[in-house]
Enzyme design. Sequence first.
Site, PDB file in Angstrom:
ATOM      1  N   ASP A  15       0.883  -1.149  -0.018  1.00 18.14           N
ATOM      2  CA  ASP A  15      -0.111   0.026  -0.129  1.00 18.14           C
ATOM      3  C   ASP A  15       0.857   1.320   0.056  1.00 18.14           C
ATOM      4  OD1 ASP A  15      -2.463   1.501   0.355  1.00 18.14           O
ATOM      5  OD2 ASP A  15      -1.425   2.043   2.573  1.00 18.14           O
ATOM      6  N   GLU A  28      -1.908  -4.855  -4.361  1.00 20.28           N
ATOM      7  CA  GLU A  28      -1.005  -4.136  -3.479  1.00 20.28           C
ATOM      8  C   GLU A  28       0.059  -4.925  -2.861  1.00 20.28           C
ATOM      9  OE1 GLU A  28      -3.970  -0.766  -1.687  1.00 20.28           O
ATOM     10  OE2 GLU A  28      -3.689  -2.432  -0.513  1.00 20.28           O
TER      11      GLU A  28
END
Length: 224
Positions: free
Chosen positions: A42, A114
């Site tokens: 992320d 991610e």
Amino acid sequence: MLEEIFGEKNDLVKKALTHPSYTSENELSFLENYERLEFFGDSVLKLFTSKLLYEKYPSSPEGELSKIRSILVSDAILAKVATKIGLDEELILGPAEEKQGGRKRESNLACSMEAVFGAYYLSGKAEKIENFIKEYLIIYSEEVEKHFARYNAKDILQQYTQGIDKTLPVYKTIGTKGPAHKPVFEVEVEWRGEVIARAEGKTKKEAQQNCAYEACKKFGVVED
């Protein structure tokens, strides 16, 4: 396709493709699924997205860049990118999650995407990740700019209702239709105890966003 884009799949990449349902149902450690890599990935995603937007829009203020970035790194956009490169076919799921349509679930695709960024970054593929984000993600920025209200309708509606009486709109899923692996969600939004709009979407989030957009149009907050 992952190997064509980033290179060989190592153990980290395999973990990035492994859903928690698989480790749970096979009594494996949580260290073998994508959750930790998702946490790291992320930040990798936001770093390169921020850098590329900073370069693409040299005259835009921080607030505008933040709004565009928040949409580009959303589950909806990440899931589109993941599907485009065939990541949905590479997910490793537990049987129950597979039966419930988990291979096409927006949140699963976004989380794994991610995690893939995190895995390849740790494998020394930073340049390839940046090139990928530029080619597959940043291209959506112009569409986001052009149709910002549609992408950001929930926030716009919330600001509108709070500006009037400090209350929030309430979203309710009123039904689903279609097959289990490809459902369509029906959502309505209430404000002050009244239904102000209804809409559909491939995910609950998409249906809520569409619903909010219809409400914003009704109140004249955005142009149709």
